[in-house]
Design a protein around this motif. Sequence first.
Motif, PDB file in Angstrom:
ATOM      1  N   TYR A  43       0.840  -1.196   0.000  1.00  0.00           N
ATOM      2  CA  TYR A  43       0.000   0.000   0.000  1.00  0.00           C
ATOM      3  C   TYR A  43       0.875   1.246   0.000  1.00  0.00           C
ATOM      4  N   ALA A  78      -3.223  -7.739  -0.329  1.00  0.00           N
ATOM      5  CA  ALA A  78      -2.571  -7.022  -1.422  1.00  0.00           C
ATOM      6  C   ALA A  78      -1.855  -7.996  -2.355  1.00  0.00           C
ATOM      7  N   SER A  99      -4.284  -9.609  -4.540  1.00  0.00           N
ATOM      8  CA  SER A  99      -4.701  -8.757  -5.657  1.00  0.00           C
ATOM      9  C   SER A  99      -3.852  -9.018  -6.894  1.00  0.00           C
ATOM     10  N   PHE A 128      -7.327   4.692  -3.984  1.00  0.00           N
ATOM     11  CA  PHE A 128      -6.259   3.701  -4.097  1.00  0.00           C
ATOM     12  C   PHE A 128      -4.880   4.337  -4.140  1.00  0.00           C
ATOM     13  N   LEU A 143      -4.559  -3.192  -6.558  1.00  0.00           N
ATOM     14  CA  LEU A 143      -5.433  -3.254  -5.382  1.00  0.00           C
ATOM     15  C   LEU A 143      -6.913  -3.254  -5.719  1.00  0.00           C
TER      16      LEU A 143
END
Length: 428
Positions: free
Chosen positions: A79, A102, A105, A366, A373
């Motif tokens: 992130y 994550a 993803s 995001f 993500l």
Amino acid sequence: MSDPAHIASWYAQTLNDPCNRPRLNEAIEADVCVIGAGYTGLHTAIELADRGYSVVVLEAQRVGWGASGRNGGQVCTAYASGMDKIAGWLGQADAKRLFDLAEESKDVLRARIERFEIDCSLTWGYLLAANRPRELRECEEWAESAARDYGYEKLEVIRDAAAMRQLVDSPRYSSGLVDHGAGHLHPLNYCAGLARGAESLGVRIFEDSAAVAVERGEPIVVRTATGQVRANFAVAAGNAYLGGLLPELRSTIMPVGTYIGATPPLGEERARALLPHNHAVADLKFVLDYFRRSEDQRLLFGGRVSYSKLEPTNLRSSMRRAMLKVFPQLSDVQIDSAWGGFVGISRERTPELGRLTPNLYFAQGFSGQGVALTGIAGRVLAEAIAGQAERYDLFARLPHSSFPGGPLLRTPSLVLAMLWFRLQDLLP
């Protein structure tokens, strides 16, 4: 009638599937109405269709018209906030769960490209480039923490300029961090492929069909200028382009302008000399530069940000000056095309997933890492709609505060904050 054409960009010029979809001109019904045909909306639609829901997607312009079709195409790890902040907010155990989401993803991205046979030039390999001792320390600390706390052992620290020069032929960088689990792709072709995949599952997508009103209730009604959708659930996935449709979402997201320039084709030999391993590259500044090779051997060079919502003057010249600071050997090369758009930034730099009523969900913010993500966001939203909210609740625990200044003053205050961060970037 709005003009639904894509903005001029190298991405639009190389779009594999420029098909047009109809406008919504009637009243229809669905289990779920999704607002926005970018990554978030399309991933959500695919997940719901796989669970047997009937889904309608409303797009104000064209599939991928917003940030999903204009971004740098970088598939990033974790992130934008950094994992230390997340661990401080939620504790180490939940930070590890969010890191795993994550990583999932990326699995979603990989699987969707394979399942729907999306031709988007997915390439693995990502380089964080540093030119100050404290940036090298940041790289070393993240590599150590990623392996120790999150089981992520795909990071390789590069500690000297000679080794860096083998990865990116620039005198600017003295060290860096290779992420073998991150990469890059053609963002607009990826989005178009997701749309085709969603339609193959029965999802109905309407373009030039901006949602102009959301009537909350059970069912929920989403109105356009020429039609409406009655649905049991709705998902707002417009992110930075949602406008004032749902006013309560505006305070925690800031549309930030970011820009990319493309050179003419450099030829394979010259392009390979710049980036021999075909990494996507980003530096470690707050106001960062990022760049990569295109499939036709151009250099795509991104950077510049605008909190004022005004496009920089002489964008091509501005992007070229930034490019030459990194690659002075391109002094004979112009910027062939340049474009920009808004990404949705949250104050904490983490995605914001939530719901405004029991049947009205949203995802936004995001913060520059939506290529990956959004895939897990779509899955988590679909799980929540289907009654499995454990992973949704984990995302919902992330704090999201309003930007300061209110509707009139927050843009000027952020412009001033940006000046401060630019000064920080100049410090050793």
